[in-house]
Design a protein around this motif. Structure first.
Motif, PDB file in Angstrom:
ATOM      1  N   ALA A 129       0.891  -1.101  -0.435  1.00 15.40           N
ATOM      2  CA  ALA A 129      -0.192   0.275   0.219  1.00 15.40           C
ATOM      3  C   ALA A 129       0.591   1.168  -0.245  1.00 15.40           C
ATOM      4  CB  ALA A 129      -0.719   0.408   1.619  1.00 15.40           C
ATOM      5  N   LYS A 130       1.949   1.068   1.053  1.00 17.49           N
ATOM      6  CA  LYS A 130       2.642   2.338   0.970  1.00 17.49           C
ATOM      7  C   LYS A 130       3.877   2.593  -0.877  1.00 17.49           C
ATOM      8  CE  LYS A 130       4.471   2.009   5.524  1.00 17.49           C
ATOM      9  NZ  LYS A 130       5.399   1.678   6.440  1.00 17.49           N
ATOM     10  N   VAL A 131       3.483   1.472  -1.871  1.00 19.66           N
ATOM     11  CA  VAL A 131       4.121   1.178  -2.913  1.00 19.66           C
ATOM     12  C   VAL A 131       3.273   2.305  -3.893  1.00 19.66           C
ATOM     13  CG1 VAL A 131       4.886   0.209  -4.304  1.00 19.66           C
ATOM     14  CG2 VAL A 131       5.997  -0.026  -2.518  1.00 19.66           C
ATOM     15  N   VAL A 132       2.074   1.884  -3.348  1.00 16.48           N
ATOM     16  CA  VAL A 132       0.871   2.261  -4.344  1.00 16.48           C
ATOM     17  C   VAL A 132       1.144   3.708  -3.733  1.00 16.48           C
ATOM     18  CG1 VAL A 132      -1.866   2.104  -5.413  1.00 16.48           C
ATOM     19  CG2 VAL A 132       0.158  -0.250  -4.679  1.00 16.48           C
ATOM     20  N   ASP A 133       0.478   3.685  -2.952  1.00 12.30           N
ATOM     21  CA  ASP A 133       0.403   5.956  -2.091  1.00 12.30           C
ATOM     22  C   ASP A 133       1.233   6.849  -2.779  1.00 12.30           C
ATOM     23  OD1 ASP A 133      -1.629   5.017  -0.954  1.00 12.30           O
ATOM     24  OD2 ASP A 133      -0.756   4.984   0.697  1.00 12.30           O
ATOM     25  N   SER A 134       2.685   5.982  -2.952  1.00 11.42           N
ATOM     26  CA  SER A 134       3.803   6.850  -3.201  1.00 11.42           C
ATOM     27  C   SER A 134       3.813   7.024  -4.927  1.00 11.42           C
ATOM     28  CB  SER A 134       5.344   5.638  -3.050  1.00 11.42           C
ATOM     29  OG  SER A 134       5.432   6.614  -1.486  1.00 11.42           O
ATOM     30  N   ALA A 135       3.246   6.131  -5.654  1.00 13.95           N
ATOM     31  CA  ALA A 135       3.657   5.964  -6.934  1.00 13.95           C
ATOM     32  C   ALA A 135       1.841   7.018  -6.915  1.00 13.95           C
ATOM     33  CB  ALA A 135       2.696   4.838  -7.453  1.00 13.95           C
ATOM     34  N   PHE A 136       0.861   7.056  -6.423  1.00 17.44           N
ATOM     35  CA  PHE A 136      -0.206   7.772  -6.972  1.00 17.44           C
ATOM     36  C   PHE A 136      -0.098   9.437  -6.073  1.00 17.44           C
ATOM     37  CE2 PHE A 136      -2.242   3.993  -8.130  1.00 17.44           C
ATOM     38  CZ  PHE A 136      -2.951   4.305 -10.001  1.00 17.44           C
ATOM     39  N   GLU A 137       1.110   9.596  -4.844  1.00 18.52           N
ATOM     40  CA  GLU A 137       1.280  10.418  -4.402  1.00 18.52           C
ATOM     41  C   GLU A 137       0.405  11.315  -3.732  1.00 18.52           C
ATOM     42  OE1 GLU A 137       2.573  13.016  -7.481  1.00 18.52           O
ATOM     43  OE2 GLU A 137       4.759  12.951  -7.000  1.00 18.52           O
ATOM     44  N   LYS A 138      -0.345  10.407  -3.181  1.00 20.19           N
ATOM     45  CA  LYS A 138      -2.324  10.157  -2.544  1.00 20.19           C
ATOM     46  C   LYS A 138      -2.512   9.276  -1.695  1.00 20.19           C
ATOM     47  CE  LYS A 138      -5.565   9.552  -5.654  1.00 20.19           C
ATOM     48  NZ  LYS A 138      -7.365  10.172  -6.167  1.00 20.19           N
ATOM     49  N   GLN A 139      -3.314   9.014  -0.609  1.00 25.58           N
ATOM     50  CA  GLN A 139      -3.230   7.661  -0.208  1.00 25.58           C
ATOM     51  C   GLN A 139      -4.451   7.082  -1.338  1.00 25.58           C
ATOM     52  OE1 GLN A 139      -3.722   7.793   4.573  1.00 25.58           O
ATOM     53  NE2 GLN A 139      -4.475   5.581   4.642  1.00 25.58           N
ATOM     54  N   LEU A 140      -4.989   5.682  -1.362  1.00 29.39           N
ATOM     55  CA  LEU A 140      -6.417   5.437  -1.747  1.00 29.39           C
ATOM     56  C   LEU A 140      -6.863   4.975  -0.765  1.00 29.39           C
ATOM     57  CD1 LEU A 140      -4.824   3.150  -5.290  1.00 29.39           C
ATOM     58  CD2 LEU A 140      -5.206   5.809  -4.123  1.00 29.39           C
ATOM     59  N   VAL A 141      -8.086   5.053  -0.719  1.00 26.10           N
ATOM     60  CA  VAL A 141      -9.049   4.656   0.054  1.00 26.10           C
ATOM     61  C   VAL A 141      -9.653   3.994  -0.103  1.00 26.10           C
ATOM     62  CG1 VAL A 141     -11.277   4.926   1.641  1.00 26.10           C
ATOM     63  CG2 VAL A 141      -8.778   6.588   1.609  1.00 26.10           C
ATOM     64  N   PRO A 142     -10.128   2.669   0.239  1.00 28.07           N
ATOM     65  CA  PRO A 142      -9.860   1.775   1.045  1.00 28.07           C
ATOM     66  C   PRO A 142      -7.828   1.314   0.470  1.00 28.07           C
ATOM     67  CG  PRO A 142     -10.673  -0.173  -0.229  1.00 28.07           C
ATOM     68  CD  PRO A 142     -11.312   1.121  -0.768  1.00 28.07           C
ATOM     69  N   SER A 143      -6.776   0.905   1.031  1.00 31.37           N
ATOM     70  CA  SER A 143      -5.576   0.663   1.453  1.00 31.37           C
ATOM     71  C   SER A 143      -5.375  -0.324   0.578  1.00 31.37           C
ATOM     72  CB  SER A 143      -5.055   0.760   2.556  1.00 31.37           C
ATOM     73  OG  SER A 143      -4.988   1.693   3.437  1.00 31.37           O
ATOM     74  N   PHE A 144      -4.427  -0.243  -0.185  1.00 31.82           N
ATOM     75  CA  PHE A 144      -4.720  -1.009  -1.577  1.00 31.82           C
ATOM     76  C   PHE A 144      -4.039  -2.139  -0.424  1.00 31.82           C
ATOM     77  CE2 PHE A 144      -2.056  -3.903  -4.690  1.00 31.82           C
ATOM     78  CZ  PHE A 144      -2.656  -3.911  -5.821  1.00 31.82           C
ATOM     79  N   ASP A 145      -5.033  -3.733  -1.684  1.00 24.54           N
ATOM     80  CA  ASP A 145      -4.442  -4.789  -0.696  1.00 24.54           C
ATOM     81  C   ASP A 145      -3.921  -5.625  -1.678  1.00 24.54           C
ATOM     82  OD1 ASP A 145      -4.039  -7.437   0.059  1.00 24.54           O
ATOM     83  OD2 ASP A 145      -6.359  -6.822   1.720  1.00 24.54           O
ATOM     84  N   PRO A 146      -2.608  -6.129  -2.362  1.00 25.84           N
ATOM     85  CA  PRO A 146      -2.883  -7.371  -3.227  1.00 25.84           C
ATOM     86  C   PRO A 146      -3.140  -8.434  -2.805  1.00 25.84           C
ATOM     87  CG  PRO A 146      -0.518  -7.394  -1.547  1.00 25.84           C
ATOM     88  CD  PRO A 146      -1.962  -6.138  -1.222  1.00 25.84           C
ATOM     89  N   TYR A 147      -3.282  -8.913  -1.808  1.00 24.05           N
ATOM     90  CA  TYR A 147      -4.015 -10.128  -1.504  1.00 24.05           C
ATOM     91  C   TYR A 147      -5.963 -10.079  -1.984  1.00 24.05           C
ATOM     92  CZ  TYR A 147       0.964 -10.823   0.424  1.00 24.05           C
ATOM     93  OH  TYR A 147       2.372 -10.918   0.018  1.00 24.05           O
ATOM     94  N   SER A 148      -6.771  -8.922  -2.559  1.00 23.29           N
ATOM     95  CA  SER A 148      -7.858  -9.199  -2.027  1.00 23.29           C
ATOM     96  C   SER A 148      -7.935  -9.737  -3.173  1.00 23.29           C
ATOM     97  CB  SER A 148      -8.329  -7.409  -1.939  1.00 23.29           C
ATOM     98  OG  SER A 148      -7.846  -6.646  -2.391  1.00 23.29           O
TER      99      SER A 148
END
Length: 307
Positions: A129-148
């Motif tokens: 999720a931290k990597v994805v948020d860094s890529a989009f320069e914002k916090q995604l809601v809900p947090s990105f979950d690779p296992y979902s």
């Protein structure tokens, strides 16, 4: 988001083109007489092979090297936060194949050089999720979950083999011994194949939106590639699935199922560039990201603070 067999058939064809027969069918034997430069360059990618093996094993099977091949861990710590992913049967089958291929890669490298214990890996949903948020320069809601979901796992997978294959491309001209060159060529063939499969499966749905974010698959990949370029700090060596026409093959197409330079030749990366990316810090001296305590081997440790 269903994944058709057409994409995997196309990608499988690419693998056959990429993997020379002479590299795929012979056993690689340990050789302690390799030049030190070769030893260092062969040991360094163990860091990424451990990461790939554990992510794919846990995602596909629900357990990792500690159960599949505990001897290959050399006593290294169990990964943090890895778990079985939720995905359709077809995607799981592909991921399981990747997982076992990575186990083979670990065996091949460890039978050629001494290697080192599995480093501490953070494969938690929070880490991705931290990597994805860094890529989009914002916090995604809900947090990105690779296992979902299957598409989330494939998007997370997009982050991994490509970094390794650019490292193998970069290492290849620096190797001295034919045995080392042979091993890296074989590893590069399969890593490139894995990346091609992942990209082809995602490309089939490039313009579909990932739930619940309303962001297309293509935009996810473009953001991930832009982040890796930024962290690597060595120019453009990464491209998403859809690019401007001038950046496509021969400057004539926007589809970008395989990444390459203006001649459609694979990009290369140095170990330092790779560390900047996988640490998520943009600095090979500052561990973090997937490697909380840093990577191992002579090259990686040479950039870490002295104890």
């Amino acid at each position: 988001m269903s994944l058709s067999a057409n994409a995997i058939t196309f990608a499988a064809f690419l693998i056959l083109l990429l993997l020379p027969k002479s590299y795929s069918s012979k056993t690689i034997e340990s050789n302690s007489s390799l030049p030190q430069v070769d030893v260092d360059l062969l040991e360094f990618p163990l860091n990424l092979e451990y990461l790939e093996a554990e992510f794919f094993l846990y995602g596909g099977y629900g357990y990792g090297l500690d159960k599949i091949a505990p001897n290959l861990t050399k006593g290294g710590p169990t990964p943090i936060g890895a778990k079985r992913g939720q995905m359709d049967k077809f995607t799981r089958d592909v991921i399981k194949q990747f997982a076992l291929q990575e186990v083979g890669h670990l065996r091949a490298i460890q039978s050629t050089v001494k290697g080192f214990p599995r480093p501490l890996l953070n494969l938690s949903a929070e880490s991705f999720a931290k990597v994805v948020d860094s890529a989009f320069e914002k916090q995604l809601v809900p947090s990105f979950d690779p296992y979902s979901s299957g598409v989330n796992f494939l998007l997370a997978s997009y982050l991994i083999p490509y970094v390794g294959l650019t490292g193998y491309v970069g290492a290849s001209p620096k190797l001295q011994d034919p045995k080392s060159k042979r091993l890296v060529a074989g590893l590069l063939g399969v890593e490139s194949g894995q990346d091609a499969v992942i990209r082809a499966l995602l490309y089939e749905h490039a313009h579909k939106k990932v739930k619940p974010y309303g962001i297309t698959v293509a935009e996810f990949t473009n953001r991930f590639s832009q982040l890796r370029n930024k962290l690597g700090n060595a120019g453009v060596k990464d491209e998403g699935l859809v690019v401007g026409e001038s950046k496509g093959a021969e400057g004539l197409i926007t589809g970008n199922v395989l990444a390459g330079d203006k001649y459609s030749v694979a990009f290369d990366r140095t170990p330092e560039e790779i560390l900047r990316i996988v640490y998520g810090s943009g600095d090979e001296h500052k561990p973090g990201g997937f490697y909380p305590k840093g990577a191992d081997g002579h090259i990686a440790k040479s950039h870490l603070p002295k104890a």
